[in-house]
Design a protein around this motif. Structure first.
Motif, PDB file in Angstrom:
ATOM      1  N   ILE A  88       0.838  -1.202   0.000  1.00  0.00           N
ATOM      2  CA  ILE A  88       0.000   0.000   0.000  1.00  0.00           C
ATOM      3  C   ILE A  88       0.874   1.255   0.000  1.00  0.00           C
ATOM      4  O   ILE A  88       0.627   2.195  -0.768  1.00  0.00           O
ATOM      5  CB  ILE A  88      -0.974  -0.016   1.198  1.00  0.00           C
ATOM      6  CG1 ILE A  88      -2.029  -1.117   0.990  1.00  0.00           C
ATOM      7  CG2 ILE A  88      -1.636   1.341   1.390  1.00  0.00           C
ATOM      8  CD1 ILE A  88      -2.840  -1.453   2.235  1.00  0.00           C
ATOM      9  N   THR A 103      -7.286  -4.054  -0.301  1.00  0.00           N
ATOM     10  CA  THR A 103      -6.596  -2.795  -0.587  1.00  0.00           C
ATOM     11  C   THR A 103      -5.166  -3.052  -1.039  1.00  0.00           C
ATOM     12  O   THR A 103      -4.694  -2.464  -2.017  1.00  0.00           O
ATOM     13  CB  THR A 103      -6.631  -1.866   0.646  1.00  0.00           C
ATOM     14  OG1 THR A 103      -7.997  -1.651   1.009  1.00  0.00           O
ATOM     15  CG2 THR A 103      -5.964  -0.537   0.348  1.00  0.00           C
ATOM     16  N   ARG A 128      -5.032  -4.594  -4.490  1.00  0.00           N
ATOM     17  CA  ARG A 128      -5.153  -3.537  -5.503  1.00  0.00           C
ATOM     18  C   ARG A 128      -3.814  -2.825  -5.674  1.00  0.00           C
ATOM     19  O   ARG A 128      -3.421  -2.486  -6.788  1.00  0.00           O
ATOM     20  CB  ARG A 128      -6.242  -2.539  -5.114  1.00  0.00           C
ATOM     21  CG  ARG A 128      -6.406  -1.408  -6.110  1.00  0.00           C
ATOM     22  CD  ARG A 128      -7.500  -0.428  -5.696  1.00  0.00           C
ATOM     23  NE  ARG A 128      -7.582   0.695  -6.588  1.00  0.00           N
ATOM     24  CZ  ARG A 128      -8.167   0.690  -7.784  1.00  0.00           C
ATOM     25  NH1 ARG A 128      -8.742  -0.409  -8.227  1.00  0.00           N
ATOM     26  NH2 ARG A 128      -8.179   1.766  -8.532  1.00  0.00           N
TER      27      ARG A 128
END
Length: 191
Positions: free
Chosen positions: A16, A71, A74
């Motif tokens: 992230i 998340t 992604r």
């Protein structure tokens, strides 16, 4: 640990953070707001991100929802998508992401966009119409195989018709209807 928690929160945090830093540079690049030093830094970040994702793929296969959460999955997809300097890696990542999709551990829309990007970086025509070019004349679709059947292919992976997607991308990147960007930048479709 509940089933909603990722198995590897450490990897999730790293993915992230890396994707967010790269995204910030890309947003400035699209708006032509980076000087030469910043452009070099952005390229370095993408290269380093590719290497980190390569290591993760080697150790864990595709970092899907179960391993890192939605998340971070992604974020991994975004890193692979922007690994344009290594088309062979992009193709390998596409294969692993496809396996994760089949196992119900990743989104088919992510696979379709990465598949198209890998085709474009390999100088081939895309299949699903998810990749665009920001040119002096505006936003254009990157070369597309069999354009007459693209909407049927898009429907198989849950993407809207190409006209709807192209309108959304144009609205996103040229809100005032102009596109003064002189360099060609490949964009991934948001719709």
């Amino acid at each position: 640990m509940t089933t909603d928690e990722p198995q590897r929160p450490d990897l999730a945090r790293e993915l992230i953070a890396r994707a967010a830093e790269s995204s910030a540079y890309r947003a400035k690049r699209v708006r032509d707001q980076l000087d030469a030093v910043q452009l070099g830094r952005a390229r370095h970040i993408d290269h380093a991100n590719t290497n980190v994702l390569r290591r993760i793929l080697g150790e864990h296969d595709w970092p899907g929802h179960r391993l890192v959460g939605p998340t971070a999955a992604r974020a991994a997809w975004s890193i692979a998508l922007h690994s344009d300097d290594d088309p062979a890696f992009q193709r390998a990542a596409t294969t692993l992401l496809g396996r994760a999709v089949q196992a119900g551990d990743a989104l088919v829309q992510h696979w379709a966009r990465l598949h198209d990007r890998a085709l474009i970086t390999s100088r081939r025509h895309q299949e699903y119409g998810t990749q665009y070019q920001l040119c002096a004349d505006g936003i254009e679709l990157c070369p597309l195989r069999a354009p007459e059947s693209v909407d049927a292919r898009r429907a198989t992976v849950g993407l809207p018709p190409i006209a709807v997607a192209l309108k959304a991308v144009r609205r996103r990147y040229t809100p005032d209807g102009s596109a003064d960007e002189s360099p060609t930048v490949v964009l991934t479709g948001a719709a």
